[in-house]
Design an enzyme around this catalytic site. Structure first.
Site, PDB file in Angstrom:
ATOM      1  N   LYS A   1       0.905  -1.089   0.030  1.00 23.84           N
ATOM      2  CA  LYS A   1       0.008   0.205   0.030  1.00 23.84           C
ATOM      3  C   LYS A   1       0.806   1.267   0.209  1.00 23.84           C
ATOM      4  CE  LYS A   1      -4.219   1.274   2.344  1.00 23.84           C
ATOM      5  NZ  LYS A   1      -5.081   1.371   3.625  1.00 23.84           N
TER       6      LYS A   1
HETATM    7  C1  E4P Z   1      -8.123   2.628   3.754  1.00 21.23           C
HETATM    8  O1  E4P Z   1      -7.360   1.568   3.056  1.00 21.23           O
HETATM    9  C2  E4P Z   1      -8.171   3.210   4.711  1.00 21.23           C
HETATM   10  O2  E4P Z   1      -7.569   2.362   5.898  1.00 21.23           O
HETATM   11  C3  E4P Z   1      -9.329   3.695   5.645  1.00 21.23           C
HETATM   12  O3  E4P Z   1     -10.573   2.992   4.892  1.00 21.23           O
HETATM   13  C4  E4P Z   1      -9.493   4.913   6.095  1.00 21.23           C
HETATM   14  O4  E4P Z   1     -10.726   5.026   6.594  1.00 21.23           O
HETATM   15  P1  E4P Z   1     -11.225   6.204   7.700  1.00 21.23           P
HETATM   16  O5  E4P Z   1     -11.287   7.452   7.047  1.00 21.23           O
HETATM   17  O6  E4P Z   1     -12.443   5.695   8.355  1.00 21.23           O
HETATM   18  O7  E4P Z   1      -9.900   6.381   8.758  1.00 21.23           O
END
Ligand code: E4P
Length: 217
Positions: free
Chosen positions: A87
């Site tokens: 990622k």
């Molecule tokens: C995506 O990969 C992120 O980990 C995540 O969806 C972020 O979500 P949030 O905005 O609720 O922190």
């Protein structure tokens, strides 16, 4: 539509896996910290533990923000398990690193995407997944679902193979709306997934069926 769970909590991952609908897991440094997982070795071991629970892709985020650092870190993460997806943040060096990994056949998830232009770049760099954060856009009075629709339109125009991974999903209606638009994947909390199960007519209907069965037996 693939369902990923957005957590580093092993119990919740097990619960979603047991439901039989889980296709993968996304994590990020904040989610790791929330579970009290700190230190490089502990974090790596945690990724391995997650991979042992699920059959699908597990996104592991790099901390480095420079190209060389991302490549080094991403290679180490990818070597942990065949299910690991590297990622990478949507910054210039992240795009370069994405191209590097896609050329090597290593799966990538380009994260922190908030515009159609960023999603276009991620696809050009050969990302496996692009993660538009819909909840965080909604938080600042911008329509997150509209971004998913824009990216779907652009990717379909050019038949990009990058999968749209709707991220920052906060509730059950986000999942349904993403499915209507045609997001390839959604990642959300267990509670949002479980919300799909619920309907009062299901509960009252089942109650009546069981009561009627008891009357006759
Ligand atoms: C995506 O990969 C992120 O980990 C995540 O969806 C972020 O979500 P949030 O905005 O609720 O922190």
């Amino acid at each position: 539509m693939k369902f990923f769970i957005d957590t580093a909590n092993l119990d919740q991952i097990r619960e979603a896996q047991a439901l039989g609908i889980l296709d993968g897991v996304t994590t990020n440094p904040s989610l790791m910290a929330k579970e009290g997982i700190t230190g490089e070795e502990n974090i790596k071991n945690h990724y391995k533990a997650i991979c042992e629970i699920v059959d699908g892709d597990v996104s592991a985020e790099v901390i480095a923000t420079d190209y060389e650092g991302m490549v080094k870190e991403g290679e180490a993460l990818a070597a942990l398990h065949s299910q690991i997806v590297v990622k990478l943040p949507m910054i210039a060096d992240g795009v370069k690193a994405c191209k590097y990994f896609s050329d090597k056949g290593i799966k990538t998830n380009v994260t922190l995407v908030f515009s159609a232009g960023q999603a276009l770049l991620a696809a050009k760099a050969g990302a496996t997944y692009v993660s538009p954060f819909i909840g965080r856009l909604d938080d600042i009075s911008t329509d997150g679902l509209n971004l998913i629709a824009e990216i779907r339109h652009i990717y379909d125009n050019y038949m990009f193979e990058t999968e749209i991974l709707a991220a920052s999903v906060r509730h059950t209606m986000h999942i349904i709306d993403c499915a209507k638009i045609g997001a390839d994947v959604m990642t959300g909390p267990l509670k949002a997934i479980e919300g799909l199960l619920k309907h009062p007519l299901t509960d009252s209907g089942l109650e009546k069926f069981l009561a009627d069965y008891k009357k006759g037996n």
